[in-house]
Design an enzyme around this catalytic site. Structure first.
Site, PDB file in Angstrom:
ATOM      1  N   CYS A  84      61.142  26.863  18.096  1.00 31.39           N
ATOM      2  CA  CYS A  84      59.926  26.450  18.798  1.00 31.39           C
ATOM      3  C   CYS A  84      59.726  24.937  18.740  1.00 31.39           C
ATOM      4  O   CYS A  84      60.385  24.205  19.473  1.00 31.39           O
ATOM      5  CB  CYS A  84      58.727  27.226  18.280  1.00 31.39           C
ATOM      6  SG  CYS A  84      57.422  27.299  19.527  1.00 31.39           S
ATOM      7  N   HIS A 137      60.213  32.619  18.655  1.00 25.78           N
ATOM      8  CA  HIS A 137      60.212  32.787  17.197  1.00 25.78           C
ATOM      9  C   HIS A 137      61.034  34.024  16.812  1.00 25.78           C
ATOM     10  O   HIS A 137      60.466  35.070  16.474  1.00 25.78           O
ATOM     11  CB  HIS A 137      58.768  32.948  16.693  1.00 25.78           C
ATOM     12  CG  HIS A 137      57.995  31.676  16.694  1.00 25.78           C
ATOM     13  ND1 HIS A 137      58.103  30.738  15.698  1.00 25.78           N
ATOM     14  CD2 HIS A 137      57.132  31.169  17.592  1.00 25.78           C
ATOM     15  CE1 HIS A 137      57.324  29.709  15.964  1.00 25.78           C
ATOM     16  NE2 HIS A 137      56.718  29.943  17.117  1.00 25.78           N
ATOM     17  N   GLU A 172      62.504  34.680  14.213  1.00 26.57           N
ATOM     18  CA  GLU A 172      62.375  35.080  12.799  1.00 26.57           C
ATOM     19  C   GLU A 172      61.525  36.335  12.634  1.00 26.57           C
ATOM     20  O   GLU A 172      61.692  37.088  11.678  1.00 26.57           O
ATOM     21  CB  GLU A 172      61.808  33.929  11.954  1.00 26.57           C
ATOM     22  CG  GLU A 172      60.339  33.552  12.199  1.00 26.57           C
ATOM     23  CD  GLU A 172      60.148  32.518  13.307  1.00 26.57           C
ATOM     24  OE1 GLU A 172      61.038  32.417  14.179  1.00 26.57           O
ATOM     25  OE2 GLU A 172      59.111  31.823  13.316  1.00 26.57           O
TER      26      GLU A 172
HETATM   27  N1  GLN Z   1      53.217  22.715  18.899  1.00 25.35           N
HETATM   28  C1  GLN Z   1      54.193  23.214  19.802  1.00 25.35           C
HETATM   29  C2  GLN Z   1      53.547  23.873  21.017  1.00 25.35           C
HETATM   30  O1  GLN Z   1      52.396  24.197  20.991  1.00 25.35           O
HETATM   31  C3  GLN Z   1      55.145  24.188  19.107  1.00 25.35           C
HETATM   32  C4  GLN Z   1      54.483  25.417  18.602  1.00 25.35           C
HETATM   33  C5  GLN Z   1      55.329  26.189  17.630  1.00 25.35           C
HETATM   34  O2  GLN Z   1      56.278  25.661  17.049  1.00 25.35           O
HETATM   35  N2  GLN Z   1      55.004  27.440  17.399  1.00 25.35           N
HETATM   36  O3  GLN Z   1      54.184  24.080  22.015  1.00 25.35           O
END
Ligand code: GLN
Length: 543
Positions: A381, A513, A515
């Site tokens: 992400c 994500h 994970e």
């Molecule tokens: N802050 C970034 C976004 O909002 C990444 C978010 C994250 O890593 N879950 O896109």
């Protein structure tokens, strides 16, 4: 009709109630019973989505886009069943729903009260989980007995046991049996007090799970049973694990937890099959080596902040039959000392998700180090967003490339924003944007490492972010040599990027994500291949 098992905790917090509930869930599931889980959090936030990871640990995201308590991660990993919004409630959510109904005039002029309106709403959330196919519903209450906020939940439990046949509701209470080194004895008094507190409310636990560092001797078991009004065999010892949290279900099985519980619920005890779990544990017990992986984040001092990341890496280690040696790096440390000084000798570098701009430059420096020194890299992400910025800056010549998230409000410069805020039509916008939450599809392109890892064309992964790779710069990134390995089939948004074999042994970053989908008996493909690549890099030989 489903059976209900309530799990409460006493004496201290952080006893591992979530792990214990998940472990009992696994034991029942391994006996062929179908198990549903619910976590009740007594705080007033409607969900943990707005909470700082230092306060609460990681926010666990489900397929249906719920932002939930990290215990749901334990439930999914142990019980092997996908969780949803309905599997986590908070006081905030319960009160909100009741107050909204009140405003709507749904209570016909009644005085709206904790009893019965809040307690009824709590009970409703349990009944939502009931289904003819579900044998047992395990309901865990966060916090400790005696907390003011937990009282409506306990009161709802008290009422509920009287509304159901006795055999359909069981109570498990988890406590701590401290060991006093000075006098060399274990102390049962805190447990007695905690059970007294429960009984004052009208709940008599059926089973006590006692967390302890020492073996509980028969005399202590009898004493606990006598003073807490439970059967001696229902006093279950849960000692600290030796090498893995995945031992907990096996320990509980040896204490006959599943047998005692099913008997209490008047259920037959089908035979257990823990073969896959035990095979996995055997690998954890006897690793064939270690692999050193750096996790470069900004909430590093609290391991719960990246719970599922560490778990997924551990699963990947199991798949490669090695122990993962974590180097937990605060990205600001890299800003201070440089990537080389901090990361030298690691075999893999992972940059997890995150919000805001603290520590960003340290993450970007870590990614540059991984790219240039050919150290296996996995970006998650925000980790993908940092990898794209690093590539734009240092390979594509956009030296001032940025994510819009890190720009001062009102001073956004869209010409630099390789990572940008989008609206639902994929237009770059300066404010607002929509949070992509929950499972989204991704189309994987032939010949990429991502496609090789997953082994299929179309995947679905959970998301939780607002910013995206700006479509305007995709061609520039491509020309620079970045491979776009996955796109969203509807919006074409970039989901996964990687570097080709010719320039790097294993460098993959994903906007999702993954994970959250990893399981101890089945490591997630991206984590599995990342750790396998790290194992191929000899330790301490990278420059
Ligand atoms: N802050 C970034 C976004 O909002 C990444 C978010 C994250 O890593 N879950 O896109």
């Amino acid at each position: 009709m489903s059976k209900f098992v309530f799990i409460t905790g006493g004496v201290v917090s952080s006893l591992g109630k979530g792990l214990t509930s998940a472990s009992i869930g696994l034991l029942l599931r391994s006996r062929g019973l179908s198990v549903e889980m619910l976590k009740m959090d007594p705080y007033l936030n409607v969900d943990p989505g707005t909470m700082n990871p230092f306060q609460h640990g990681e926010v666990y995201v489900t397929d249906d886009g719920a932002e939930t308590d990290l215990d749901l991660g334990h439930y999914e990993r142990f019980v092997g069943r996908d969780m949803h919004q309905k599997n986590n409630i908070t006081s905030g959510a319960v009160y909100l729903s009741v107050i909204q109904k009140e405003r709507h005039g749904d209570f016909d002029g009644a005085t709206v009260q904790v009893v019965p309106h809040i307690t009824n709403a709590i009970k409703q959330s349990w009944l939502k989980l009931e289904h003819p196919d579900i044998d047992v519903i395990m309901i865990e209450l966060g916090g400790t007995v005696g907390d003011i906020e937990g009282l409506p939940f306990l009161e709802a439990m008290r009422q509920f046991q009287l509304e159901r046949p006795q055999e359909d509701v069981a109570f498990i209470h988890m406590t701590l049996i401290p060991y006093l080194r000075a006098s060399g004895e274990v102390k049962t008094k805190p447990t007695q007090h905690s059970v007294q507190k429960l009984r004052e409310i009208g709940i008599q636990p059926d089973i006590l799970v006692c967390r302890t560092t020492q073996e509980i001797l028969e005399e202590h078991r009898r004493k606990i049973a006598l003073f807490c009004n439970v059967r001696p065999e229902n006093v279950i010892e849960e000692q600290d694990v030796e090498f893995s949290i995945y031992q907990v279900p096996v320990m509980l099985m040896h204490e006959r937890m599943d047998e005692i519980l099913t008997k209490r619920l008047g259920m037959a005890l089908p035979p257990i099959d823990l073969t896959r779990w035990n095979d996995m544990l055997e690998k954890v017990r006897n690793p064939q080596g270690t692999v050193k992986i750096a996790v470069v984040g900004k909430y590093i001092s609290l391991t719960d902040s990246y719970k599922s990341i560490y778990e997924a890496l551990t699963h990947a280690g199991i798949a490669s039959h090695v122990k993962v040696d974590f180097l937990r790096v605060e990205s600001e440390e890299i800003e201070e000392h440089g990537a080389e000084a901090v990361l030298q000798g690691v075999q893999g570098i992972l940059v997890p998700g995150g919000f805001g701009n603290r520590g960003i430059e340290g993450k970007i420096a870590a990614i540059r180090y991984a790219r240039e020194k050919k150290i296996p890299f996995l970006g998650i992400c925000l980790g993908l967003q940092c990898a794209v910025v690093e590539f734009a800056r240092n390979v594509c010549g956009m030296s001032d490339a940025m994510s819009m998230e890190w720009m001062e409000p009102g001073e956004e410069d869209l010409d630099k924003a390789v990572i940008a805020l989008m609206d639902s039509q994929q237009n770059v916008v300066e404010r607002g944007g929509t949070m992509r939450l929950g499972a989204y599809a991704c189309w994987l392109h032939e010949g990429t490492k991502a496609r090789e890892a997953y082994g299929v064309e179309m995947i679905r992964e959970r998301h939780r972010h607002r910013y995206e790779v700006n479509p305007r710069f995709v061609e520039t990134l491509r020309r620079g040599g970045l491979v776009i390995s996955g796109n969203n089939p509807d919006s074409e948004l970039v989901e996964i990027v990687e570097l080709p074999d010719a320039v790097h042994p294993w460098f993959v970053a994903t906007q999702a994500h993954p994970e959250f989908r990893s399981r101890p008996v089945e490591a997630h493909p991206l984590f599995r291949d990342f750790v396998a690549a790290a194992c191929r890099l000899p330790m301490d030989t990278n420059p």
